[in-house]
Motif scaffolding. Sequence first.
Motif, PDB file in Angstrom:
ATOM      1  N   MET A  19       0.828  -1.209   0.000  1.00 51.31           N
ATOM      2  CA  MET A  19       0.000   0.000   0.000  1.00 51.31           C
ATOM      3  C   MET A  19       0.859   1.254   0.000  1.00 51.31           C
ATOM      4  SD  MET A  19      -3.166  -0.939   2.514  1.00 51.31           S
ATOM      5  CE  MET A  19      -3.933   0.619   2.141  1.00 51.31           C
ATOM      6  N   ALA A  20       1.972   1.272   0.791  1.00 51.17           N
ATOM      7  CA  ALA A  20       2.847   2.449   0.849  1.00 51.17           C
ATOM      8  C   ALA A  20       3.530   2.668  -0.479  1.00 51.17           C
ATOM      9  CB  ALA A  20       3.889   2.258   1.966  1.00 51.17           C
ATOM     10  N   ASP A  21       4.022   1.559  -1.105  1.00 53.13           N
ATOM     11  CA  ASP A  21       4.690   1.679  -2.411  1.00 53.13           C
ATOM     12  C   ASP A  21       3.698   2.131  -3.472  1.00 53.13           C
ATOM     13  OD1 ASP A  21       7.032   0.935  -1.304  1.00 53.13           O
ATOM     14  OD2 ASP A  21       6.881  -1.190  -1.885  1.00 53.13           O
ATOM     15  N   SER A  22       2.468   1.603  -3.411  1.00 52.23           N
ATOM     16  CA  SER A  22       1.453   1.950  -4.399  1.00 52.23           C
ATOM     17  C   SER A  22       1.120   3.433  -4.333  1.00 52.23           C
ATOM     18  CB  SER A  22       0.187   1.114  -4.154  1.00 52.23           C
ATOM     19  OG  SER A  22      -0.821   1.490  -5.059  1.00 52.23           O
ATOM     20  N   ALA A  23       0.985   3.960  -3.124  1.00 51.27           N
ATOM     21  CA  ALA A  23       0.653   5.383  -2.961  1.00 51.27           C
ATOM     22  C   ALA A  23       1.794   6.253  -3.452  1.00 51.27           C
ATOM     23  CB  ALA A  23       0.346   5.674  -1.487  1.00 51.27           C
ATOM     24  N   THR A  24       3.025   5.845  -3.147  1.00 51.01           N
ATOM     25  CA  THR A  24       4.190   6.620  -3.586  1.00 51.01           C
ATOM     26  C   THR A  24       4.295   6.612  -5.092  1.00 51.01           C
ATOM     27  OG1 THR A  24       5.366   6.050  -1.554  1.00 51.01           O
ATOM     28  CG2 THR A  24       6.689   6.861  -3.376  1.00 51.01           C
ATOM     29  N   ARG A  25       4.122   5.415  -5.694  1.00 51.16           N
ATOM     30  CA  ARG A  25       4.206   5.273  -7.144  1.00 51.16           C
ATOM     31  C   ARG A  25       3.124   6.091  -7.836  1.00 51.16           C
ATOM     32  NH1 ARG A  25       7.312   4.781 -11.416  1.00 51.16           N
ATOM     33  NH2 ARG A  25       6.382   3.526 -13.102  1.00 51.16           N
ATOM     34  N   ARG A  26       1.914   6.020  -7.287  1.00 49.95           N
ATOM     35  CA  ARG A  26       0.800   6.753  -7.882  1.00 49.95           C
ATOM     36  C   ARG A  26       1.055   8.260  -7.849  1.00 49.95           C
ATOM     37  NH1 ARG A  26      -2.741   5.192  -4.640  1.00 49.95           N
ATOM     38  NH2 ARG A  26      -3.283   3.255  -5.720  1.00 49.95           N
ATOM     39  N   GLN A  27       1.623   8.740  -6.734  1.00 50.01           N
ATOM     40  CA  GLN A  27       1.905  10.174  -6.617  1.00 50.01           C
ATOM     41  C   GLN A  27       2.967  10.606  -7.614  1.00 50.01           C
ATOM     42  OE1 GLN A  27       0.203  12.361  -4.654  1.00 50.01           O
ATOM     43  NE2 GLN A  27       1.353  13.892  -5.837  1.00 50.01           N
ATOM     44  N   GLU A  28       3.969   9.758  -7.825  1.00 53.56           N
ATOM     45  CA  GLU A  28       5.009  10.077  -8.800  1.00 53.56           C
ATOM     46  C   GLU A  28       4.414  10.194 -10.209  1.00 53.56           C
ATOM     47  OE1 GLU A  28       7.877   7.020  -8.445  1.00 53.56           O
ATOM     48  OE2 GLU A  28       8.749   7.776  -6.553  1.00 53.56           O
ATOM     49  N   ILE A  29       3.501   9.305 -10.526  1.00 56.68           N
ATOM     50  CA  ILE A  29       2.867   9.337 -11.857  1.00 56.68           C
ATOM     51  C   ILE A  29       2.061  10.617 -12.019  1.00 56.68           C
ATOM     52  CG2 ILE A  29       1.117   8.224 -13.314  1.00 56.68           C
ATOM     53  CD1 ILE A  29       2.044   5.540 -12.096  1.00 56.68           C
ATOM     54  N   TYR A  30       1.274  10.958 -10.974  1.00 58.44           N
ATOM     55  CA  TYR A  30       0.475  12.178 -11.035  1.00 58.44           C
ATOM     56  C   TYR A  30       1.360  13.404 -11.246  1.00 58.44           C
ATOM     57  CZ  TYR A  30      -3.607   9.565  -9.411  1.00 58.44           C
ATOM     58  OH  TYR A  30      -4.638   8.686  -9.297  1.00 58.44           O
ATOM     59  N   ASP A  31       2.483  13.442 -10.552  1.00 55.61           N
ATOM     60  CA  ASP A  31       3.389  14.603 -10.659  1.00 55.61           C
ATOM     61  C   ASP A  31       3.954  14.724 -12.067  1.00 55.61           C
ATOM     62  OD1 ASP A  31       2.937  15.150  -8.010  1.00 55.61           O
ATOM     63  OD2 ASP A  31       4.778  14.177  -7.278  1.00 55.61           O
ATOM     64  N   LYS A  32       4.342  13.594 -12.664  1.00 53.91           N
ATOM     65  CA  LYS A  32       4.899  13.628 -14.024  1.00 53.91           C
ATOM     66  C   LYS A  32       3.848  14.025 -15.046  1.00 53.91           C
ATOM     67  CE  LYS A  32       8.655  10.354 -13.213  1.00 53.91           C
ATOM     68  NZ  LYS A  32       9.238   9.035 -13.583  1.00 53.91           N
ATOM     69  N   ILE A  33       2.631  13.486 -14.878  1.00 56.69           N
ATOM     70  CA  ILE A  33       1.548  13.849 -15.794  1.00 56.69           C
ATOM     71  C   ILE A  33       1.244  15.334 -15.687  1.00 56.69           C
ATOM     72  CG2 ILE A  33      -0.924  13.546 -16.261  1.00 56.69           C
ATOM     73  CD1 ILE A  33      -0.577  10.592 -15.540  1.00 56.69           C
ATOM     74  N   LYS A  34       1.286  15.835 -14.452  1.00 57.61           N
ATOM     75  CA  LYS A  34       0.993  17.248 -14.210  1.00 57.61           C
ATOM     76  C   LYS A  34       2.028  18.135 -14.881  1.00 57.61           C
ATOM     77  CE  LYS A  34      -0.290  20.365 -10.467  1.00 57.61           C
ATOM     78  NZ  LYS A  34      -0.409  20.508  -9.004  1.00 57.61           N
ATOM     79  N   GLU A  35       3.269  17.678 -14.916  1.00 59.70           N
ATOM     80  CA  GLU A  35       4.336  18.472 -15.522  1.00 59.70           C
ATOM     81  C   GLU A  35       4.178  18.573 -17.044  1.00 59.70           C
ATOM     82  OE1 GLU A  35       7.959  16.689 -14.361  1.00 59.70           O
ATOM     83  OE2 GLU A  35       7.810  17.310 -12.252  1.00 59.70           O
ATOM     84  N   SER A  36       3.628  17.518 -17.696  1.00 63.59           N
ATOM     85  CA  SER A  36       3.466  17.542 -19.163  1.00 63.59           C
ATOM     86  C   SER A  36       1.995  17.265 -19.514  1.00 63.59           C
ATOM     87  CB  SER A  36       4.390  16.509 -19.803  1.00 63.59           C
ATOM     88  OG  SER A  36       4.175  15.222 -19.228  1.00 63.59           O
ATOM     89  N   SER A  37       1.728  15.989 -19.881  1.00 66.01           N
ATOM     90  CA  SER A  37       0.346  15.566 -20.124  1.00 66.01           C
ATOM     91  C   SER A  37       0.302  14.038 -20.031  1.00 66.01           C
ATOM     92  CB  SER A  37      -0.139  16.027 -21.510  1.00 66.01           C
ATOM     93  OG  SER A  37       0.598  15.357 -22.526  1.00 66.01           O
ATOM     94  N   LYS A  38      -0.906  13.523 -19.984  1.00 66.64           N
ATOM     95  CA  LYS A  38      -1.027  12.072 -19.836  1.00 66.64           C
ATOM     96  C   LYS A  38      -0.489  11.354 -21.075  1.00 66.64           C
ATOM     97  CE  LYS A  38      -5.035  10.068 -20.214  1.00 66.64           C
ATOM     98  NZ  LYS A  38      -6.423   9.634 -19.932  1.00 66.64           N
ATOM     99  N   ASP A  39      -0.819  11.839 -22.248  1.00 66.88           N
ATOM    100  CA  ASP A  39      -0.352  11.189 -23.479  1.00 66.88           C
ATOM    101  C   ASP A  39       1.168  11.235 -23.580  1.00 66.88           C
ATOM    102  OD1 ASP A  39      -2.920  10.553 -24.209  1.00 66.88           O
ATOM    103  OD2 ASP A  39      -3.196  12.381 -25.416  1.00 66.88           O
ATOM    104  N   GLN A  40       1.742  12.380 -23.245  1.00 72.23           N
ATOM    105  CA  GLN A  40       3.196  12.490 -23.340  1.00 72.23           C
ATOM    106  C   GLN A  40       3.875  11.553 -22.347  1.00 72.23           C
ATOM    107  OE1 GLN A  40       4.627  16.450 -22.867  1.00 72.23           O
ATOM    108  NE2 GLN A  40       6.794  15.894 -23.141  1.00 72.23           N
ATOM    109  N   TYR A  41       3.320  11.448 -21.150  1.00 71.30           N
ATOM    110  CA  TYR A  41       3.897  10.557 -20.150  1.00 71.30           C
ATOM    111  C   TYR A  41       3.840   9.104 -20.621  1.00 71.30           C
ATOM    112  CZ  TYR A  41       4.336   7.786 -15.942  1.00 71.30           C
ATOM    113  OH  TYR A  41       4.733   6.849 -15.017  1.00 71.30           O
ATOM    114  N   ILE A  42       2.683   8.693 -21.191  1.00 75.43           N
ATOM    115  CA  ILE A  42       2.532   7.307 -21.672  1.00 75.43           C
ATOM    116  C   ILE A  42       3.530   7.018 -22.774  1.00 75.43           C
ATOM    117  CG2 ILE A  42       0.948   5.735 -22.882  1.00 75.43           C
ATOM    118  CD1 ILE A  42      -1.348   7.071 -21.334  1.00 75.43           C
ATOM    119  N   LEU A  43       3.695   8.002 -23.681  1.00 75.26           N
ATOM    120  CA  LEU A  43       4.628   7.822 -24.784  1.00 75.26           C
ATOM    121  C   LEU A  43       6.061   7.648 -24.273  1.00 75.26           C
ATOM    122  CD1 LEU A  43       4.939   7.743 -27.878  1.00 75.26           C
ATOM    123  CD2 LEU A  43       5.338  10.221 -27.793  1.00 75.26           C
TER     124      LEU A  43
END
Length: 513
Positions: A19-43
């Motif tokens: 659960m702790a790793d999942s929350a940390t990982r999820r937050q990292e993804i949100y931060d990266k998406i926020k910096e660019s966009s969801k499509d760019q992050y996936i690419l």
Amino acid sequence: MYEGNKIHLIATFFIPYTMADSATRRQEIYDKIKESSKDQYILEEMKRLGFWNEGQVDFETVNQYFKEESELSQQLQKLLREKRLVENPEAFLAQKHKERKLASKQSQKETKEKREKLRQEKADRWKESKEKDILFLGAGYSHTLHDKSTKQDRLQQEKLPVLQNAEDVAKAMDISIGQLRFLSFSRKNSKINHYKRFQIPKKTGGFRYISAPQPKLKKAQHWILENILNKVTMHPQAHGCVIGKSIKTNAIPHVAKDVVINQDLKNFFPSIVYPRIKGVFQSLGYSDQVATIFALLCSEPKIVEISVLGEDYYAQRGERFLPQGSPCSPAITNIICRKLDYRLDGLARKYGFSYTRYVDDLTFSGEKDQYAHITNMLKYSRRVVKEENFTLHPDKLRVMKKGVRQEVTGVVVNEKPNIDKKSLKRFRALLYQIEKDGLKDKVWTGKADLLSQIHGYANFINQIDQEKGKKYKEKVNIILERYNYKDNHRKQYVKTFVKPKGLMSKLRSFFRK
């Protein structure tokens, strides 16, 4: 192919984590998406995981596309927010108010931090300066402490210690800046008193009030006396408290004269106030700061002692002046009186008289040929004394011609420096009575400490006539030893008594003065 790979990439995000790793990982993804966009992050993730080879996709063009898309999206969102605000004036005003409030709070925070920083810097500077300098010594005495301009050439010429500031003074006296500040600080009302005050009887009646400095202050005053005041050249006719001179040397110029004139300066020590004391040290070449410190160390105010609820308070009244009892006071008066001595000595020589001064006693003497000039001598000497800011005592003028006992500061000068025979006979009788019957009911010149008085008179005899003085000192020493006498005069403090009734109103009235 692209859609399949995209689905596969997203599927990789669902690999089980704690659960702790999942929350940390999820937050990292949100931060990266926020910096660019969801499509760019996936690419970028698909590229990192190897879904495409480097040559299959022009990633630079794709990244540029996503970047432009993100910027356009942000601009669109901003325009939509502005549109909503324009369409709703109340929301627009609320937003502006919120922005101003946030800006104001930020400004207040920055101002507060700036002021706190300045306050701390000021406190640090004050603390540092207190350890190395003296900036305040009481109201009315501190306005020139910043002036540290010492005249080194003049001090070196007089062979006096060159002291630039308070730090130099403390170092020379081997005390701390804090101790120097404590000894020289002038408080209008305090529980601390640097002097012990008592009274001794005068030969002419009444009492003389003595202010004896406490040990720490006395040590500082002795340093000033030995290292500064005693090195200053005094007028040749000044004999009081001058090294190598005494009441005997003061009397010798007037021996076997046809007329001897004695005059006395009224309230001599109290008439020399703080500005004149400070002026002495300034005239020697010391800066305002050093002169102020020395003047405060060598002076005292008139003190009224008040007891309130079992505690003693010392209230300062009037201007500071020279204390009678300080080792520095006579030497300071000799420096202040140099001009007076030159003028009176010149006046005496003009009319054929001899002149000497022993502290506050002025003496003129001459032959019969000068009788006609006595009136002029008295007239012009009175004028000189007044012009030098002193006052002659109206009741202590004595004109002694030949044929009567002529005295100069207690020394008979008719034929040679001698002791008054009647006084000597009475003193001899007193010693005999003390040896026979003890101290009870015995007096010499008053009700003060009898042992102190006979000790002083024996020393006086020894100064004038060592042969007689030796005999009397031996007798007196036997008596002093028998009664365990130590040469520290019994202190008789002069206290102001305040009655309990109406105490607070009297205190309020006193402090309003």
